[in-house]
Design a protein around this motif. Structure first.
Motif, PDB file in Angstrom:
ATOM      1  N   MET A  92      81.975 -12.774  31.918  1.00 53.53           N
ATOM      2  CA  MET A  92      80.753 -13.337  32.507  1.00 53.53           C
ATOM      3  C   MET A  92      79.781 -12.244  32.932  1.00 53.53           C
ATOM      4  SD  MET A  92      81.973 -16.733  34.645  1.00 53.53           S
ATOM      5  CE  MET A  92      83.511 -16.093  35.290  1.00 53.53           C
ATOM      6  N   PRO A 120      80.843 -17.829  25.186  1.00 54.52           N
ATOM      7  CA  PRO A 120      81.570 -18.183  26.418  1.00 54.52           C
ATOM      8  C   PRO A 120      82.987 -18.660  26.126  1.00 54.52           C
ATOM      9  CG  PRO A 120      79.366 -19.142  26.416  1.00 54.52           C
ATOM     10  CD  PRO A 120      79.606 -18.616  25.030  1.00 54.52           C
ATOM     11  N   TRP A 130      84.804 -19.278  29.001  1.00 55.09           N
ATOM     12  CA  TRP A 130      85.056 -19.778  30.341  1.00 55.09           C
ATOM     13  C   TRP A 130      84.379 -21.140  30.489  1.00 55.09           C
ATOM     14  CZ3 TRP A 130      82.491 -15.276  29.087  1.00 55.09           C
ATOM     15  CH2 TRP A 130      81.076 -15.344  29.106  1.00 55.09           C
ATOM     16  N   GLU A 156      82.235 -24.284  32.334  1.00 56.75           N
ATOM     17  CA  GLU A 156      80.975 -24.374  33.074  1.00 56.75           C
ATOM     18  C   GLU A 156      81.211 -24.320  34.577  1.00 56.75           C
ATOM     19  OE1 GLU A 156      76.896 -24.478  33.248  1.00 56.75           O
ATOM     20  OE2 GLU A 156      78.152 -24.430  31.431  1.00 56.75           O
ATOM     21  N   ALA A 210      81.732 -20.712  35.614  1.00 53.73           N
ATOM     22  CA  ALA A 210      80.459 -19.982  35.615  1.00 53.73           C
ATOM     23  C   ALA A 210      79.635 -20.332  36.848  1.00 53.73           C
ATOM     24  CB  ALA A 210      79.680 -20.297  34.339  1.00 53.73           C
TER      25      ALA A 210
END
Length: 350
Positions: free
Chosen positions: A54, A64, A66, A68, A71
């Motif tokens: 990130m 991505p 990861w 949402e 994040a």
């Protein structure tokens, strides 16, 4: 030949040039490691690879891997909190070290001129008026600056020893503003406003937001830059005004500039976190034990140690109990016994 005056803030001077540089590098490495670990821990742990991903994703194009939710937690909650903890710890420790050298007193802390109590009154008034969090921080910052301006004006009008008059004016104005805080608590709504004021006074990073960093980044950067640029001149102030004057230093103007810079970073810190004590008092003493009394090394060491200390304490406040402990309580629990240890340690040496 006249005997040189001993530095009251550091009675045992040592030469640790090369060793001091090594310690500074080690402190910087420890701070980086603490910062990375702080990104990982919390109620919702995030794996190291996702943290690195990130962070790197803001610079390089990365697909991505990861969620949402991760994040959102990282960028909106954890990142601003970690950054703000480091900034506030750095500023409070730097201000404390600068004040101790400027006033030639090892018991001086960043709130000696009433900035903390001024900020407390500003925040309390803002809460009474129903301001949002940004308005509370803004009014706290403004009142902190106003408080120190009053102290400086009163000290300039008084006669006698300049250092003593500034400190005494700070104590008196701080007491006056403290009474103002007590009055606001008396008239506050006990079901809503009073708990908010009380919690703010304890100091906390729970509500840290990116907007907080945006608000205080400029004053913090300006104040820290000024103090770093003048750190070698603080060495002259520790020798006393007479000796500093013989070296061509305008002590009155220099002390005023240092007070303004230290006040700026103290006000910015308190405005977004509430009152966090002991950092600016204990950390400079610990830095002197490690690195010596030369402010060219002492000030950077205080910056690094203050940032690391507050970051570590904030991690503890997040993890120890199910409900977060206000960080101001923890710094008092840690700082007060440690300062007592320092006092008794110096007493045994004499």
């Amino acid at each position: 030949m006249s005997e040189k005056r001993e530095d009251i803030t550091c009675p045992r001077k040592t030469r640790r040039g090369h060793r001091a540089d090594i310690i500074l590098v080690c402190l910087a490495v420890v701070l980086v490691v603490l910062g990375l670990l702080s990104f990982l821990v919390g109620r919702y742990p995030i794996s190291p690879d996702k943290v690195v991903g990130m962070l790197a994703g803001n610079v390089f194009p990365i697909d991505p891997f990861w969620t949402e939710r991760e994040a959102t937690i990282f960028f909106n909650v954890r990142l601003p909190r970690v950054v703000l903890a480091m900034l506030v710890g750095c500023c409070l420790a730097t201000a404390g070290a600068a004040y101790q050298g400027t006033f030639q007193n090892p018991l001086v802390s960043p709130d000696i001129l009433g900035a903390s109590q001024g900020a407390a009154l500003g925040a309390a008034v803002a809460i009474l008026l129903g301001f949002a969090s940004f308005g509370v921080s803004l009014l706290a910052f403004g009142f902190a600056i106003i408080t120190v301006v009053i102290v400086v004006v009163v000290a300039q009008a008084a006669r006698g020893n300049q250092v003593l008059t500034v400190v005494l004016a700070g104590v008196m104005v701080s007491s006056l503003f403290s009474a103002g805080v007590s009055f606001t608590k008396l008239v506050a709504d006990p079901t809503d406003q009073l708990p908010a004021i009380t919690y703010w006074l304890m100091g906390s990073l729970t509500s840290a937001k990116p907007s907080d960093i945006s608000m205080v980044a400029a004053p913090m950067a300006i104040g820290l830059a000024v103090l770093l640029a003048l750190r070698w001149r603080i060495n002259l102030l520790t020798m006393g005004d007479d000796e500093a004057s013989t070296m061509g230093v305008n002590t009155k103007r220099l002390r005023l500039v240092i007070i303004i810079a230290a006040t700026l970073i103290t006000a910015a810190s308190v405005a977004v976190t509430g009152i966090i004590g002991w950092v600016g008092l204990v950390i400079p003493h610990l830095a002197r034990m490690l690195i010596g009394c030369d402010y060219r090394k002492l000030l950077p060491a205080s910056m690094l140690m203050g940032a690391g200390f507050l970051l570590l304490v904030d991690d503890v406040s997040r993890l120890v109990t199910t409900s977060e402990i206000p960080i101001g309580i923890l710094t008092a629990f840690i700082g007060a016994p440690f300062f007592l240890y320092l006092i008794t340690r110096e007493g045994r040496r004499k």
